[in-house]
Every structure is written in C-alpha cells, then in structure tokens.
Write a protein that holds these residues in place. Structure first.
Motif, PDB file in Angstrom:
ATOM      1  N   GLY A  49       1.027 -96.123 -11.908  1.00 40.37           N
ATOM      2  CA  GLY A  49       0.814 -97.276 -12.776  1.00 40.37           C
ATOM      3  C   GLY A  49      -0.174 -96.957 -13.881  1.00 40.37           C
ATOM      4  O   GLY A  49      -1.113 -96.173 -13.693  1.00 40.37           O
ATOM      5  N   THR A  50       0.013 -97.578 -15.046  1.00 40.33           N
ATOM      6  CA  THR A  50      -0.797 -97.276 -16.221  1.00 40.33           C
ATOM      7  C   THR A  50      -1.618 -98.483 -16.671  1.00 40.33           C
ATOM      8  O   THR A  50      -1.374 -99.619 -16.277  1.00 40.33           O
ATOM      9  N   SER A  51      -2.568 -98.206 -17.560  1.00 40.17           N
ATOM     10  CA  SER A  51      -3.391 -99.265 -18.141  1.00 40.17           C
ATOM     11  C   SER A  51      -2.591-100.137 -19.093  1.00 40.17           C
ATOM     12  O   SER A  51      -3.031-101.235 -19.448  1.00 40.17           O
ATOM     13  N   ALA A  52      -1.424 -99.673 -19.530  1.00 39.28           N
ATOM     14  CA  ALA A  52      -0.570-100.464 -20.418  1.00 39.28           C
ATOM     15  C   ALA A  52       0.368-101.379 -19.651  1.00 39.28           C
ATOM     16  O   ALA A  52       1.144-102.126 -20.257  1.00 39.28           O
ATOM     17  N   GLY A  53       0.320-101.329 -18.326  1.00 38.03           N
ATOM     18  CA  GLY A  53       1.166-102.204 -17.526  1.00 38.03           C
ATOM     19  C   GLY A  53       2.502-101.609 -17.134  1.00 38.03           C
ATOM     20  O   GLY A  53       3.366-102.324 -16.624  1.00 38.03           O
ATOM     21  N   ASP A  54       2.681-100.304 -17.330  1.00 38.40           N
ATOM     22  CA  ASP A  54       3.945 -99.648 -16.978  1.00 38.40           C
ATOM     23  C   ASP A  54       3.851 -99.043 -15.575  1.00 38.40           C
ATOM     24  O   ASP A  54       2.800 -98.529 -15.174  1.00 38.40           O
ATOM     25  N   ILE A  55       4.976 -99.090 -14.856  1.00 39.59           N
ATOM     26  CA  ILE A  55       5.080 -98.459 -13.540  1.00 39.59           C
ATOM     27  C   ILE A  55       6.293 -97.537 -13.553  1.00 39.59           C
ATOM     28  O   ILE A  55       7.410 -97.981 -13.843  1.00 39.59           O
ATOM     29  N   TYR A  56       6.055 -96.256 -13.262  1.00 36.05           N
ATOM     30  CA  TYR A  56       7.116 -95.256 -13.257  1.00 36.05           C
ATOM     31  C   TYR A  56       7.387 -94.795 -11.826  1.00 36.05           C
ATOM     32  O   TYR A  56       6.465 -94.698 -11.010  1.00 36.05           O
ATOM     33  N   ILE A  57       8.655 -94.475 -11.556  1.00 42.78           N
ATOM     34  CA  ILE A  57       9.078 -94.015 -10.234  1.00 42.78           C
ATOM     35  C   ILE A  57       9.775 -92.660 -10.377  1.00 42.78           C
ATOM     36  O   ILE A  57      10.687 -92.504 -11.196  1.00 42.78           O
ATOM     37  N   TRP A  58       9.346 -91.681  -9.569  1.00 46.54           N
ATOM     38  CA  TRP A  58       9.991 -90.369  -9.514  1.00 46.54           C
ATOM     39  C   TRP A  58      10.540 -90.141  -8.108  1.00 46.54           C
ATOM     40  O   TRP A  58       9.957 -90.626  -7.123  1.00 46.54           O
ATOM     41  N   LYS A  59      11.604 -89.397  -8.019  1.00 47.53           N
ATOM     42  CA  LYS A  59      12.155 -89.040  -6.713  1.00 47.53           C
ATOM     43  C   LYS A  59      11.380 -87.864  -6.125  1.00 47.53           C
ATOM     44  O   LYS A  59      10.926 -86.980  -6.850  1.00 47.53           O
ATOM     45  N   LEU A  60      11.278 -87.876  -4.810  1.00 45.53           N
ATOM     46  CA  LEU A  60      10.596 -86.813  -4.074  1.00 45.53           C
ATOM     47  C   LEU A  60      11.593 -86.250  -3.074  1.00 45.53           C
ATOM     48  O   LEU A  60      12.029 -86.931  -2.150  1.00 45.53           O
ATOM     49  N   THR A  61      11.996 -85.005  -3.297  1.00 44.02           N
ATOM     50  CA  THR A  61      13.045 -84.402  -2.473  1.00 44.02           C
ATOM     51  C   THR A  61      12.596 -83.041  -1.971  1.00 44.02           C
ATOM     52  O   THR A  61      12.207 -82.172  -2.765  1.00 44.02           O
ATOM     53  N   GLY A  62      12.667 -82.857  -0.660  1.00 44.24           N
ATOM     54  CA  GLY A  62      12.374 -81.546  -0.076  1.00 44.24           C
ATOM     55  C   GLY A  62      11.019 -81.002  -0.446  1.00 44.24           C
ATOM     56  O   GLY A  62      10.876 -79.786  -0.671  1.00 44.24           O
ATOM     57  N   GLY A  63      10.027 -81.863  -0.550  1.00 42.55           N
ATOM     58  CA  GLY A  63       8.688 -81.394  -0.881  1.00 42.55           C
ATOM     59  C   GLY A  63       8.500 -81.030  -2.330  1.00 42.55           C
ATOM     60  O   GLY A  63       7.531 -80.346  -2.678  1.00 42.55           O
ATOM     61  N   SER A  64       9.421 -81.486  -3.213  1.00 42.89           N
ATOM     62  CA  SER A  64       9.309 -81.203  -4.644  1.00 42.89           C
ATOM     63  C   SER A  64       9.501 -82.489  -5.437  1.00 42.89           C
ATOM     64  O   SER A  64      10.243 -83.394  -5.028  1.00 42.89           O
ATOM     65  N   LEU A  65       8.839 -82.546  -6.594  1.00 38.91           N
ATOM     66  CA  LEU A  65       8.983 -83.683  -7.493  1.00 38.91           C
ATOM     67  C   LEU A  65      10.170 -83.474  -8.407  1.00 38.91           C
ATOM     68  O   LEU A  65      10.377 -82.375  -8.936  1.00 38.91           O
ATOM     69  N   SER A  66      10.944 -84.523  -8.618  1.00 41.58           N
ATOM     70  CA  SER A  66      12.084 -84.433  -9.519  1.00 41.58           C
ATOM     71  C   SER A  66      11.605 -84.404 -10.958  1.00 41.58           C
ATOM     72  O   SER A  66      10.751 -85.209 -11.359  1.00 41.58           O
ATOM     73  N   ALA A  67      12.155 -83.464 -11.741  1.00 42.50           N
ATOM     74  CA  ALA A  67      11.801 -83.359 -13.153  1.00 42.50           C
ATOM     75  C   ALA A  67      12.631 -84.293 -14.022  1.00 42.50           C
ATOM     76  O   ALA A  67      12.433 -84.344 -15.238  1.00 42.50           O
ATOM     77  N   ALA A  68      13.544 -85.044 -13.422  1.00 40.21           N
ATOM     78  CA  ALA A  68      14.369 -85.983 -14.181  1.00 40.21           C
ATOM     79  C   ALA A  68      13.516 -87.123 -14.721  1.00 40.21           C
ATOM     80  O   ALA A  68      12.420 -87.396 -14.223  1.00 40.21           O
ATOM     81  N   ALA A  69      14.016 -87.795 -15.767  1.00 40.83           N
ATOM     82  CA  ALA A  69      13.290 -88.914 -16.370  1.00 40.83           C
ATOM     83  C   ALA A  69      13.027 -89.982 -15.313  1.00 40.83           C
ATOM     84  O   ALA A  69      13.908 -90.318 -14.519  1.00 40.83           O
ATOM     85  N   PRO A  70      11.818 -90.514 -15.261  1.00 40.99           N
ATOM     86  CA  PRO A  70      11.485 -91.485 -14.215  1.00 40.99           C
ATOM     87  C   PRO A  70      12.128 -92.845 -14.474  1.00 40.99           C
ATOM     88  O   PRO A  70      12.483 -93.186 -15.606  1.00 40.99           O
ATOM     89  N   LEU A  71      12.231 -93.621 -13.416  1.00 42.21           N
ATOM     90  CA  LEU A  71      12.649 -95.014 -13.520  1.00 42.21           C
ATOM     91  C   LEU A  71      11.431 -95.844 -13.930  1.00 42.21           C
ATOM     92  O   LEU A  71      10.344 -95.679 -13.377  1.00 42.21           O
ATOM     93  N   LYS A  72      11.604 -96.731 -14.902  1.00 44.21           N
ATOM     94  CA  LYS A  72      10.525 -97.609 -15.337  1.00 44.21           C
ATOM     95  C   LYS A  72      10.822 -99.017 -14.847  1.00 44.21           C
ATOM     96  O   LYS A  72      11.826 -99.628 -15.222  1.00 44.21           O
TER      97      LYS A  72
END
Length: 749
Positions: A688-711
């Motif tokens: 979460g950010t100070s501007a009020g945005d919340i981003y979601i990333w996928k977590l697969t097999g102990g790695s972070l997804s480099a795909a664009a996050p869900l807002k």
C-alpha cells in the motif's frame, strides 16, 4: 482607475502611505489592503518589537461622534482576554495634513499566515483538506466566538482571512470590533447598510440585523467550504451572492462529497438556516457534534440549542435598530431591494462595489421566506461500498477516530482486530457483516470496543498467543514517560490484565513467541545524536509479568520509526525466530529464554536503499523486504529465502532470491509519495502507498511474479494506506486508510 482611487481614499491608504509614523510606531511596510482598511508592519521603539497596525477609513477631524465610537469599540476589543482571540495592544488616532484623521488599532504581528492561506493550499492541490484536522482548528475559533457572545458582543465578519495561525496549529480570531465600528458609521450615513464579507455574510446582516447566530452562520459557511471544496453561495457579483443567501437553500453537502456522514450534513444545514433563531446558538457545540459524526459511526446527534433555548444570548447591540422602528424594519425584511443589499466596507472588494454600483433603486422583489430544507430521517447505515464489481472492496468499515495502524485476523478467518492512533481497539465480525451489512442508525459496525489512554501518536500493537487464547496489546498507556503498559485479554477481549514495563518509553513492534513469551521492541534515543538509537528487546512472561528481561540488540539509524511493525515473529509452528528491522537491514535471530535470557543473531539481510517495511510469508520459508528512495521515486520488492539466510555466515550479507521493481508513487508538490505497508499470503503479496493505491503481485514457487501487478479499487477513497493484513486462508485482505473516516476496507480475493 477611478474606482481604485475612490477605494484608496475611503480606506485612507493614500494618506497613511505618506506617513513614516503612526503615533509612536514606525511604519516598515504594508502587509495587506482590504475594504475595512490597510494592515501595516510597524516597529514599536519603546518595547522593541514588531506589531501589526490596522488603519481604518479616514474621517473629518471634526467628526467627534466617530472618534468617540471608535475609542469605545477599541477599548471593548482590548478588554477581551481569550487564548484564541488576537489581543489589542494599543489604539490611537493621527491628524493628517488634508484635515482628516486616521484611526488605528495595534495588534501582535503573527507570522503563520491565515486559515484562508491553509484553504488555498489545498485548493491549489485540487484536494479536500483533512476535515477532522481543520475542524479541530475551527473548534478553537468557536471557543472565541462563544466567549464574545456571552459578553453580548457580535463579531460580524467571521471568515478564514480573519483567522490567524500561530505555529501552524493555534488559531487566533482577529478584527473584533472593526466591523462594528464601520457598521455603525455606515448606518448613520446610509440607514440599514451592513458590514461583512458577502460570501460569508448571514442573510439578516444585509438589513443591519446581526445576531450571535450571524457569526455562527459564517462559521457554517467555512465548514461547508472545507467539506465540499466550494462555497454554498457565490454569484457573479457581490450583490448576486447576497441575494443567493437570501433566496436560495444551500445544496446538500453530500451532493459534492458523498463520503460525508448523513448526520454531518444534517447538523451543518442547521447552521445554514435562513432564520437566525433556527440556527445553533453555541458555536462550540455545533463544531463538536460535526467532529463526532466523523469519528464515531454510532454517534446519535443531540438537539443543538438555539437562542430560543438560551434567551440570555438573544440580545441586540446598541447600534442596531431601535424599538421605535422595529415594526418598519420587520416589514422591510420582507422586501429585497438593491439598496438593502448594498453594504459598506465589508469584504476586500466591498468598497469598490459600493463606489461603482450607484444607488439607483431596483424594483422590489417580494418573496416568502424559504422553507427549511427537509431531509429524510436516517433509519439505517450499511457497510457495503457505494460501488461494486471486480477488484472493489466488499465492506467499508468505519469506527476509529484516527488512522488504523494495526490489523490482526483471527485464525478462523471470521474476525478482524484493529488498533488505531486514537487508542481504540475494535473487534469486527467480518463473516457476520458480509451476511448482514446493514445496521440501525446509531449502532456501530464493530462488535467490541476497547478504549485505552491516548498519548501522542503512539500506535497500538495487538498480537495473538500461539494457542489463540489470549491477545496482548502493547502501548495501552505511557506512565509518566518512564514505563509503558501492556494489557492482555482473553480471546473474547474480556478480563483485561494490565502490567507495566519499566524504562520502556514506547514500543515500535510486538510479537508473541511460540514459547508463549511476549516480546516488544523499544528504542532508546541517543541524546547527543537523536537520529541514532539503541534497539532494546523486552521479553515478558505474560503469566508472571514481573518476569521481564531487557536485551540489547544493536545501535541503528532511526529514520524509519513510522512503519507498521519493526518486529515480526516467524509464523512457523514452534519457532522462536524473530525478524527485526534496522535501517537498511533485517536481522534474523532467536530469543533464548533461561536464567540468562539472551538474543542470538543468526543472519543479516541488507538492501541497497532505505527499508520501508517487511513481511514473512505464511509458511515462514521467505521474508519480503520493500525498499526504495522517495527522492528518485524508485521502489523495489525483494524476497529472501529462509534457507539462503541461514546458509550464509553472520558476517556476510544474505543475497536476494528474487527482486522486482514497483510502480512509482505520486506525491504532492516537489516530492513523491512512499510505500507504507506490506503483507503476504501464501500466493499473493500486497503493498500500500501514501497515495492510496494497493498493488497485488503473485507469489509462485518462492518467487515474485514480474508481471504487471493488479491494482485494487478503493471505493473512491484517496488517502494513505496505513496497514494491510491477509486472513490466514489468504482469501481476505484488509486495509486501513488515513482518510477522514479512518476507513477499513475489506476485499475478498
């Protein structure tokens, strides 16, 4: 040009500007010009201080009646003694070469600007100001207004420009007696001509009929402006604005700001009633109830007293209409003419309007008094958002008075515990609210409430025992700045057991170890270099709270103490591992409880930029670190595996297992925003950010997804995200916002 010359002559600015001295005061420069006169920065050579002097319009030296009236009103203003009234140091008069006399009032010189400047700042940002904070300032002005009303005085020109700010958070109401002096002068010259500022002037002031609720009406106009971003009445000309005050009902505030509580709207509209005797008589009660509607969803407004209820406040000042012509005045109030709507030297452009408008008579406009605006009674409130759909929250919860700093889910995923900067801990039945989101008006959304002792902006840190039978809340009180209180409760939030931790002046993190010992992170600030401090870990036996150990960790930089939690316990069953955030690194270690309880560091995790926040994955196999630089607006999210952390020696930096770059954060003025909080489920990571945005990333097999996050969508809330928390099953996400209502949003993902 002709009108400007007339204005200068009427305000006396041309004459005063040719002077070097006003009485004993040496003129330095002009600070401002307005319809009621000019304000000058002067030096008092006797007391060696700078003062602000307001010069009033010039008069003939032979006009002794005006001089006597001026002295009487200046003495009355000087007699006022209130912490939120700008005091009057001195007053005087000075003859001018042209045969006129200029009168002046000497006041303190306040450097902090005005309330109007504060409003203009947010207008430039094209955003609404923090309403609760602004109402707290206006509450100070309301105290001053009630004070003068109880002394049978009326201000007549309540407006943001007459509210000075000292040190940013201390409001001083200025210009007492100025409007009264000029109002009396103009009534003698033109009949019932009133003084005031058109945008903030009550309808009856156009007829010279000011009452105490005329001041309260002006206060309500200011609050309408703060809560909606606009004035309720604003015509193309000053006269058109005054006609709107007379004829038009104000638009409901929630038409422009749907986030306002219905009760707020109802109370505010009472302050804007056309009839003086229908408005609240006490300004403090008026503002206090408005504030309470913003901080307590269960608040049921009480009936505000009017001057009918308080006859002692239903008075007429000596320079208003006498009893002999009250009958004529009453008939005249039912006819609106251009002559009746002209005023003297009220606002910053009033004199120019009078000079340029002429006094030719319009046709009479006959009208019936407008009916009071009727609002349907509020029967129920709902926790459902105004908007529904993909990525929208399913619940919007309100109940805290200040921002939520801590969120804790129950292990059954059905309930949520929240801790705020208001020292309140609230228990929410999320499963029940989803099935039955509607509550009778006045009934809160939360199921249980614990109220602690508020102190500064220290947050509460709730933590649940491994067996789920107890909840401990850190920072429930600070005792004489020497010790901090922790309170434990049963799982039903009953049976409180408070105990003190000596020497701990505040906790910045809390955790309940799997060994059933409580731990809290405190920091002792270095008195020689307050940017540095010594991190201390307190270990407490909740069964025997007198059993306490204080462990020294290490010294570190204190640049980041406002993160959600600097101490996190490993969620793995049976583990005593802790993660502690120190500046640009995370230290993993264990508390070894014995007769010689000690801290044993196991690994250091360093990041290239400032650490903002950290989080464990639910299985305890990875730790997440969010770091960046607000100057460059570059942010990254790194994942470190537990295996890598413990395979490296203590002296070596643990390498990141994966890293992704994050979206930039919009900010205000020249600076950018920041990431405030981080939370992880088994399959997703939220930030979460100070501007009020919340981003979601996928977590697969102990790695972070480099795909664009869900807002995620936030139901129109645009305020800083203070805290995030996933439910244990990873299906629910809770977020606490620092908006006007300190909202908590719940998503089902």
């Amino acid at each position: 040009m002709k009108q400007e010359q007339q204005l200068s002559q009427q305000t006396g600015s041309a004459s005063a500007s040719s002077l070097d001295m006003l009485g004993r005061y040496r003129i330095l420069c002009r600070l401002g010009r307005g319809g009621m006169g000019d304000v000058w920065l002067c030096e008092d050579p006797r007391l060696h201080r700078q003062v602000a002097i307001k010069t009033l319009p010039t008069h003939n030296q032979g006009d002794q009646e005006f001089v006597k009236h001026f002295e009487r009103e200046a003495e009355a203003a000087a007699s006022l003694s209130h912490p939120h009234i700008l005091s009057v140091h001195d007053y005087g008069k000075q003859a001018l070469p042209d045969g006129t006399v200029v009168t002046y009032i000497v006041m303190p010189y306040i450097h902090g600007g005005t309330f109007a400047d504060r409003i203009a700042y947010y207008e430039q940002k094209q955003s609404l100001p923090p309403l609760l904070e602004m109402l707290s300032l206006l509450e100070q002005g309301a105290q001053a207004i009630d004070y003068i009303h109880k002394r049978h005085l009326i201000h007549r020109d309540i407006k943001p420009a007459n509210m000075l700010l000292r040190d940013g958070n201390w409001l001083l109401l200025a210009d007492f007696g100025i409007a009264r002096i000029l109002d009396n002068t103009d009534q003698q010259a033109q009949g019932s001509v009133a003084v005031g500022t058109p945008e903030y002037m009550a309808p009856e002031q156009a007829f010279g009929q000011a009452t105490i609720t005329s001041d309260n009406y002006s206060l309500a106009i200011i609050i309408y402006q703060l809560s909606t971003g606009r004035l309720p009445f604003q015509g193309e000309t000053a006269i058109a604005t005054m006609m709107q005050h007379q004829l038009q009902p104000p638009a409901p505030p929630r038409q422009f700001n749907p986030a306002l509580p219905p009760a707020f709207e109802r109370i505010l509209l009472q302050g804007l009633e056309k009839g003086p005797k229908l408005r609240p008589a006490l300004a403090v009660d008026f503002v206090a109830q408005l504030k309470q509607t913003l901080t307590d969803v269960a608040f049921q407004p009480t009936v505000l007293s009017t001057i009918r209820d308080l006859p002692a406040l239903d008075f007429r000042e000596s320079n208003t209409v006498t009893a002999a012509n009250q009958e004529d005045e009453q008939r005249r109030r039912q006819r609106l003419t251009r002559r009746n709507l002209l005023w003297g030297l009220g606002g910053t452009v009033a004199a120019a309007v009078v000079a340029g408008a002429g006094l030719d008579i319009w046709e009479y406009v006959t009208h019936l008094p407008p009916a009071p605006l009727k609002l349907s009674p509020i029967k129920s409130i709902s926790a459902l958002p105004d908007q529904s759909g993909t990525d929208q929250p399913v619940l919007v919860l309100t109940g805290h008075n200040q921002a939520v700093h801590s969120l804790l889910w129950s292990h059954d995923n059905h309930s949520l515990l929240s801790g705020g900067l208001d020292a309140m801990t609230l228990w929410w039945d999320i499963a029940g609210l989803q099935q039955h989101p509607t509550r009778p008006y006045g009934q809160p959304f939360y199921s249980k409430q614990l109220v602690g002792k508020q102190f500064g902006l220290s947050p509460l840190y709730p933590t649940m025992s491994p067996d789920e039978r107890q909840i401990a809340i850190f920072n429930t009180a600070i005792i004489q700045n020497k010790s901090t209180q922790i309170t434990t409760y049963g799982a039903d939030l009953r049976g409180p057991r408070p105990f003190e931790v000596p020497q701990a002046q505040n906790f910045f993190g809390a955790a309940w170890l799997r060994s059933n010992y409580l731990t809290g992170l405190s920091i002792e600030v270095d008195q020689k270099n307050r940017n540095n401090g010594s991190y201390k870990l307190y270990v407490i036996d909740p069964v025997q709270p007198q059993q306490q150990w204080k462990l020294a960790l290490e010294n570190g930089n204190l640049f980041q103490l406002n993160v959600p939690n600097l101490l996190l316990a490993d969620p793995t069953k049976g583990s005593s591992l802790l993660a502690v955030q120190f500046g640009k690194q995370i230290v993993l270690g264990q508390v070894m409880v014995s007769e010689q309880t000690q801290w044993q560091a196991s690994a250091h995790i360093s990041v290239p930029m400032n650490m903002q926040c950290m989080a464990w994955t639910p299985d305890g196999q990875n730790i997440l670190a969010l770091y960046g630089d607000s100057n460059t607006n570059k942010w990254s999210l790194g994942l470190i595996s537990r295996q890598n952390a413990f395979s490296s020696s203590l002296q070596k930096t643990v390498p990141l297992s994966s890293e992704i770059n994050l979206p930039t954060v919009p900010g205000g003025n020249a600076s950018s925003g920041t990431y405030n909080c981080l939370a992880s489920s088994s399959q997703m990571v939220a930030a979460g950010t100070s501007a009020g945005d919340i981003y979601i990333w996928k977590l697969t097999g102990g790695s972070l997804s480099a795909a664009a996050p869900l807002k995620l969508k936030t139901s129109g809330i645009q305020a800083s995200v203070q805290q995030l928390a996933w439910s244990p099953d990873g299906k629910w996400l809770a977020a606490g916002f620092n908006d006007q209502l300190s909202s908590i949003l719940i998503w089902k993902l």
